[in-house]
Design a protein around this motif. Sequence first.
Motif, short mmCIF file in Angstrom:
data_model
loop_
_atom_site.label_atom_id
_atom_site.label_comp_id
_atom_site.label_asym_id
_atom_site.label_seq_id
_atom_site.Cartn_x
_atom_site.Cartn_y
_atom_site.Cartn_z
N VAL A 158 7.42 6.83 -2.05
CA VAL A 158 7.88 5.46 -2.26
C VAL A 158 9.32 5.52 -2.74
O VAL A 158 9.69 6.40 -3.52
N ALA A 159 10.13 4.59 -2.25
CA ALA A 159 11.51 4.53 -2.71
C ALA A 159 11.55 4.32 -4.21
O ALA A 159 10.86 3.46 -4.76
N ALA A 160 12.37 5.12 -4.89
CA ALA A 160 12.48 5.02 -6.35
C ALA A 160 12.89 3.61 -6.79
O ALA A 160 12.47 3.13 -7.84
N ASP A 161 13.73 2.94 -5.99
CA ASP A 161 14.15 1.58 -6.32
C ASP A 161 12.97 0.62 -6.37
O ASP A 161 12.94 -0.30 -7.19
N VAL A 162 12.00 0.84 -5.48
CA VAL A 162 10.81 -0.03 -5.47
C VAL A 162 10.04 0.14 -6.78
O VAL A 162 9.60 -0.83 -7.40
N ILE A 163 9.87 1.40 -7.20
CA ILE A 163 9.15 1.67 -8.44
C ILE A 163 9.93 1.12 -9.63
O ILE A 163 9.35 0.52 -10.55
N ARG A 164 11.23 1.29 -9.60
CA ARG A 164 12.06 0.80 -10.71
C ARG A 164 11.91 -0.72 -10.87
O ARG A 164 11.75 -1.23 -11.97
N GLU A 165 11.95 -1.43 -9.75
CA GLU A 165 11.81 -2.89 -9.81
C GLU A 165 10.42 -3.27 -10.32
O GLU A 165 10.26 -4.21 -11.10
#
Length: 498
Positions: free
Chosen positions: A15-22
């Motif tokens: 999963v894209a790290a940005d997705v998890i961060r959001e």
Amino acid sequence: MPRRPVSLHAPRGSVAADVIREGIDALLAEEAQDVPLEFPAEALVEAERAAARELATADRTDRTDVPFVTLDPATSTDLDQAMHLERTEDGYRVLYAIADVPWFVGLDSALDREARRRGETLYLPDRRIPLHPETLSEGVASLLPEQITPAFVWTLDLDSAGAVRAIDLERSRVRSVRKLAYDQVQADLDGGQGHPMMVLLQEIGALRAEREIARGGASLNVPEQEVVADGDLVRLSWRRPAPIEDANAQISLMTGMAAADLMLASGAGILRTLPPADQQAIDRFRRQADVLGIPWPRDRTYGAFLRELDWHEPAHLALLNHATALFRGAAYAAFTSPQEVPEDSAQAAIAAPYAHTTAPLRRLVDRFVLLVCHAHAQGQSPTPQLLAALGEIPEAMRATGARAGTLERRALDLVETAALVTWEGETFTATVIERREPGEPETGGGAPTRVEVQLTDPPVTAWVPMDAWPGDVVRVRLESVDPARRRAVFVAAREEAA
């Protein structure tokens, strides 16, 4: 319109790290009333002042000539412990340095009040929410290499069988000479090129593990679900701690047992307790072992029996899951006089009295245990201010621990569902690890029979409305995934439902 980063060669389930961060940002916004993110200004000012304090040498020994090393995950910077191990004529000497957090955090200070509100460092998939400001926890209070740092130093003298013969505790100045990482240390040992102190750690750890089995202690050999960062992507995996991590844990356990003995002998402290499993639970576990075809010999302690189980085997995995019922009811018990010592002072899984004392940068209670133990070791009584604080810590740990467990589980659910999107509609082989019939309290009135299954890839567990027995290998289908609600629904595959 901005696009998500994509890797054409990324492992499936990444999963894209940005997705998890959001997602974590949104989760923390939901928990804003209960999870402190920012430190109060007063606490930050105190932290800066404490970081700038000159380290006093009065009443503090100088151990900077001892070549301590730390052993942690490669990316860790909040380093609580450093060790120096040596062989003696008739056994071993363990010098175990623990970060002297009380030097920086005074009782009843703004930092102390904030630490009691937080309880522990929270570890989330893409960040950590520290117990103390990072200028302390990842700076001057951390046992970073080539930094002179205040520390409590435990001296534990062992005989040739690994039994503790003598205990001492002092406040010192120390300097770690090297930061070692679990994975690299294990690879070096496996290749015959291990650091000499790590070779000795293996030896001492093995002796301590033998003593754990002999006294009836137990540990669960189960895989840990972890989030792995890979550049701009994250993914889930099952991970079994490396053997050197088990050896390192034995040093920490030994120190916690020494701390408990010291506090019990002196009549004040805080213990980590766990009641023994009742006979009904033990009898039930024996029946479960028999049903799974893994009989538990009557002449073998459950600790020794559990160590023989291999989670890669479906029946063993199911039995290890059942064994968690024997490890329930952990708590903290504070006492300020011999009359207040709890009737059952042991931690049943360790099979001995035990205290948390080796992670003060990350866990509140350890700071108080260290202060009490140091007073006892020096032949002094803990101060009235410290004794008054002891009774407040168990409830602070209970409340903050429950909050941390809930938040960390919700964060993992977020990663799980985001990773499962690419598998929606597919069928998997899974091992049944638990079964609940209709009417059991956990299922709710009128709910169908359900089983909990563990998948290998993707590395998740899930409840499925179907009937099977623990240890069975079944086929399940991922029917739907809703990342926004952090929910994935598995059902029995058609061949199972037929």
